[in-house]
Motif scaffolding. Structure first.
Motif, PDB file in Angstrom:
ATOM      1  N   TYR A   1      41.673  35.925  33.677  1.00 12.21           N
ATOM      2  CA  TYR A   1      41.164  35.340  34.951  1.00 12.21           C
ATOM      3  C   TYR A   1      40.118  36.062  35.008  1.00 12.21           C
ATOM      4  CZ  TYR A   1      39.981  33.793  39.446  1.00 12.21           C
ATOM      5  OH  TYR A   1      39.391  33.085  40.617  1.00 12.21           O
TER       6      TYR A   1
ATOM      7  N   ALA B   1      44.172  29.458  40.893  1.00 11.54           N
ATOM      8  CA  ALA B   1      44.590  29.646  39.711  1.00 11.54           C
ATOM      9  C   ALA B   1      45.971  29.315  39.332  1.00 11.54           C
ATOM     10  CB  ALA B   1      44.307  31.253  39.350  1.00 11.54           C
TER      11      ALA B   1
ATOM     12  N   HIS C   1      36.172  36.009  37.865  1.00 12.68           N
ATOM     13  CA  HIS C   1      36.105  35.661  39.303  1.00 12.68           C
ATOM     14  C   HIS C   1      34.570  35.657  39.697  1.00 12.68           C
ATOM     15  CE1 HIS C   1      37.408  34.218  43.401  1.00 12.68           C
ATOM     16  NE2 HIS C   1      36.719  35.567  43.908  1.00 12.68           N
TER      17      HIS C   1
END
Length: 392
Positions: free
Chosen positions: A260, A154, A262
């Motif tokens: 973010y 990231a 995942h």
């Protein structure tokens, strides 16, 4: 405590839990890649096992040996006092790890582990971050497959995007690998401690300073078909998004508003559904002590896949980053994620803390914050890919 004080200690790196499955792989990697002049030692509670391991390693006559037991806090203190960097593979960490973190924080020794256990990471932040900041110790958790490819991936993706604008990154994990008994034990233990995990997260939130003028989020996300990677995206119940979020909180480069998510990337829908069902069944079984004991007996700590199986294993984490009118695709990839590459990541992290010119940090920090570019370059040199990619 300054780095000058730590320079007088007998060892640059001490590897605790060296005779375990991943510990042995890490010791073998360090022995094969030790820079000239590295002063390092292996540590554990069984002297005979440590001696056999040392004899099997190239250059073993120059490797130190320290006896230490997690049941003896005084031995944890002695271990920390002997090292500039302590790297431990002894888990489940929530059961066996806290005294060593406390010793490192108090003596100013840098600390590394392979923990993917949110409860442990949150507890050590509350209990030991402040003291580590006073002594200069860097406490770096999740230095294996959890969570280096995701955290540094990231970070690498963000560097390809414009500065000073809102950014969004999604990570998609694919892998072909087998896990060890130690990893399985940690997962079972974590699944059985849902209430404690939630309590630790809430306690951390009360202690953690608020982020002012910026925002960093890691929402769970929903299962969906992700056209950008040509696979079904299934949210992963791992510590990785939390680690990425903490890097984003600490580093302005992630922009004023960062998000973010995942996922596991699964090509076929029945496989995705089956994976979700299997995790749910394991979580349910972990709540029942008899079922948990039965599962624990199926794969014991210290056991793991064969060298032949590890040689065929691989992983790939693809990232899609967006912000400021730009969209980028990146990839972090390598071989056996749980063992060969985890040992490599762990050892290179220890070497980076010991020898690289790094930004000044202290307290509980992530790999991106503590080592960032230096560790990416080390891992690239060691054969792990960080690259700009095209869409599928």
């Amino acid at each position: 405590m300054t780095s000058l004080n730590r320079a007088n200690r007998p060892y640059d790196i001490v590897l605790f839990g060296a005779t375990g499955f991943v510990g042995t792989l890490t010791a073998e990697y360090l022995a094969a890649h030790a820079p000239e002049g590295l002063r390092w030692a292996i540590a554990g509670r069984g002297k005979e096992k440590l001696e056999r391991l040392r004899e099997s390693l190239p250059g073993g006559e120059g490797i130190g040996l320290l006896e230490a037991d997690v049941a003896d806090p005084a031995s944890m203190r002695r271990l920390a006092e002997h090292a500039r960097v302590v790297a431990t593979t002894v888990g489940p960490y929530v059961m066996y790890g806290e005294d060593l973190v406390a010793a490192c924080a108090d003596t100013g020794a840098d600390y590394l582990d392979l923990s993917g256990e949110p409860e442990f990471v949150d507890r050590t932040y509350v209990l030991h971050d402040a003291r580590a900041r006073e002594t200069g110790a860097r406490l770096v958790h999740a230095c294996g497959f959890d969570s280096i490819p995701h955290d540094l991936g990231a970070y690498f993706t963000v560097q390809q995007l414009p500065e000073g604008v809102p950014l969004a990154v999604d990570g998609y994990v694919t892998a072909d690998a087998t896990f060890s008994g130690g990893t399985f034990a940690s997962a079972l233990n974590q699944f059985s401690r849902g209430r404690q995990m939630l309590a630790a997260a809430r306690d951390r939130a009360r202690h953690e300073p608020r982020l002012m003028g910026r925002r960093a989020l890691a929402p769970k996300g929903m299962p969906r078909f992700a056209n950008e990677v040509g696979a079904w995206a299934v949210p992963l119940p791992t510590i990785d998004p939390q680690i990425v979020k903490r890097s984003a909180r600490a580093l302005d480069r992630y922009g004023p508003d960062f998000r973010y998510r995942h996922f596991a990337a699964v090509r076929h829908l029945p496989v995705a559904v089956g994976g979700v069902a299997a995790v749910g069944a394991l979580f349910t079984a972990a709540q029942l002590p008899p079922a948990r004991r039965w599962l624990s007996d199926r794969l014991k700590p210290g056991e793991g896949p064969s060298a032949e199986k590890r040689a065929k294993s691989w992983f790939s984490v693809r990232f899609v980053g967006e912000g400021g009118g730009r969209r980028v695709f990146t990839e972090v990839a390598g071989g056996d994620p749980g063992y060969g590459e985890t040992a490599k990541m762990f050892a290179e992290s220890a070497l980076s803390l010991a020898f690289d010119d790094l930004p000044p940090t202290a307290g509980q920090v992530t790999t991106a914050v503590a080592m960032g570019d230096a560790l990416i370059e080390r891992l690239r040199t060691a054969g792990i890919t960080f690259r700009l990619a095209t869409s599928r």
